[in-house]
Design a protein around this motif. Structure first.
Motif, PDB file in Angstrom:
ATOM      1  N   GLY A   1       0.788  -1.228   0.000  1.00  3.38           N
ATOM      2  CA  GLY A   1       0.000   0.000   0.000  1.00  3.38           C
ATOM      3  C   GLY A   1       0.813   1.266   0.000  1.00  3.38           C
ATOM      4  O   GLY A   1       1.844   1.359  -0.631  1.00  3.38           O
TER       5      GLY A   1
ATOM      6  N   ASN B   1       1.201   5.531   5.879  1.00 10.45           N
ATOM      7  CA  ASN B   1       0.312   4.712   6.703  1.00 10.45           C
ATOM      8  C   ASN B   1       1.046   4.117   7.901  1.00 10.45           C
ATOM      9  O   ASN B   1       2.129   3.559   7.762  1.00 10.45           O
TER      10      ASN B   1
ATOM     11  N   GLU C   1      -1.612  -0.985   7.939  1.00  9.14           N
ATOM     12  CA  GLU C   1      -2.301  -1.425   6.729  1.00  9.14           C
ATOM     13  C   GLU C   1      -2.840  -2.824   6.953  1.00  9.14           C
ATOM     14  O   GLU C   1      -2.103  -3.728   7.350  1.00  9.14           O
TER      15      GLU C   1
ATOM     16  N   ASP D   1      -6.766   1.170   6.165  1.00 10.24           N
ATOM     17  CA  ASP D   1      -5.519   1.928   6.281  1.00 10.24           C
ATOM     18  C   ASP D   1      -5.667   2.925   7.422  1.00 10.24           C
ATOM     19  O   ASP D   1      -6.686   3.599   7.522  1.00 10.24           O
TER      20      ASP D   1
ATOM     21  N   HIS E   1      -3.756   6.226   8.745  1.00  9.36           N
ATOM     22  CA  HIS E   1      -2.718   7.178   8.345  1.00  9.36           C
ATOM     23  C   HIS E   1      -1.891   7.611   9.545  1.00  9.36           C
ATOM     24  O   HIS E   1      -2.415   7.766  10.644  1.00  9.36           O
TER      25      HIS E   1
END
Ligand code: ADP
Ligand code: MG
Length: 282
Positions: A17, A22, A25, A50, A52
């Motif tokens: 990802g 992130n 994940e 996800d 952040h």
């Protein structure tokens, strides 16, 4: 509203990802509990999420939808049946095995050790590492005590002598002892009276800002939710049905969301959305 899945299935954490942006994940996660003589219970099914870096992500969902289990999987205490969890680019089990302490957790019931005083509760994880002299550990624990707004006079009290709000603060100090950049909070304001809950939200907001933490919070309390969240993820039908700002989530037609946010008690909290957070009253 589902998020695009951009991971390559090979190559594990490194390529999973969005890379650096992130903190966590989660890809195609399944959790299935099997007990003898009963149908397997599918708690999570193809769940993607996800989280952040630097955000306060709130996880909401009905009772028994697997919110606590998901936090435990992020912490590395439980392994999903299938799928990937990566925390700062590595599987959480590896992080805890290495004692890297990337994740702190405030457990659902506060759960202090009743035989230890406040300071020893806060110091617990650092002491377990067995690398620092006791004097340093005590200093570190005193600093955390102060960070959560409790004076040194509380250091030698036993948990039975503390109010509900103080227990939550000590549990938070304990979660902060390792300087973990990711903090998981399981229903941090549950069981507190409105004023204590408000104070605890203020504390969480300032710690989030000052320490630059990433926070994942499970909460049923709409005031806490709207007060603190950068984004909200809704868990229903065994997966995350929508992730977004409060306004984005509330616009989603899923029946759980419509009932949860726009039912009686949701109205008041929704109105608070149109005010700056600092003046949104309880
Ligand atoms: N170790 C376990 N073994 C079997 N079932 C479990 C286990 N842990 C959780 N469960 C079940 O998984 C479901 C989700 O639990 P939980 O994550 O605690 O829900 P909540 O969203 O209320 O926090 C519940 O039905 C619970 O009984
Ligand atoms: Mg729970």
């Amino acid at each position: 509203m589902t998020e695009p899945i951009v991971s390559s299935p090979q190559n594990g954490g490194a390529a999973a990802g969005g890379g650096d942006s992130n903190a966590v994940e989660i890809r195609k996660l399944w959790t299935v509990f099997k007990s003898p003589g009963r149908e397997p219970q599918v708690v999570h099914k193809d769940l993607d999420l996800d989280i952040h870096r630097g955000e306060v992500l709130s996880l909401v969902g009905g009772s028994g939808t697997g919110k606590t289990v998901l936090l435990r999987q992020i912490l590395g205490l439980e392994k999903p049946t299938r799928g990937e969890v990566s925390v700062f680019g590595a599987p959480p089990m590896e992080l805890s095995a290495a004692g890297a302490a990337k994740v702190g957790m405030l457990f659902q019931r506060g759960a202090l050790f009743s035989a230890f005083n406040v300071l020893d509760n806060i110091a617990f994880a650092l002491r377990e590492l067995k690398v620092l002299p006791d004097e340093l550990i005590r200093d570190a624990a005193m600093v955390r005590l102060q960070m959560v707004g409790l004076g040194p006079e509380h250091a030698h009290k036993m948990p039975s002598a503390l109010s509900g709000g103080m227990i939550k603060r000590v549990a938070l100090a304990r979660a902060l002892i390792m300087d973990a950049p990711l903090l998981l909070l399981d229903e941090p304001t549950a069981g507190l009276d409105p004023e204590s809950a408000d104070d605890f939200c203020d504390l969480l907001r300032s710690l989030h800002r000052e320490l630059g933490l990433t926070v994942v919070m499970v909460t049923h309390d709409l005031d806490t939710l709207f007060d603190l969240s950068t984004r909200i993820a809704v868990l229903a039908d065994q997966h995350v049905v929508v992730t977004g700002t409060a306004a984005e989530v509330m616009a989603h037609p899923h029946p759980f969301i419509q009932k949860y946010f726009l039912g009686g008690r949701g109205q008041r909290a929704a109105q608070a959305l149109h005010q700056p957070p600092s003046v949104s009253g309880r």
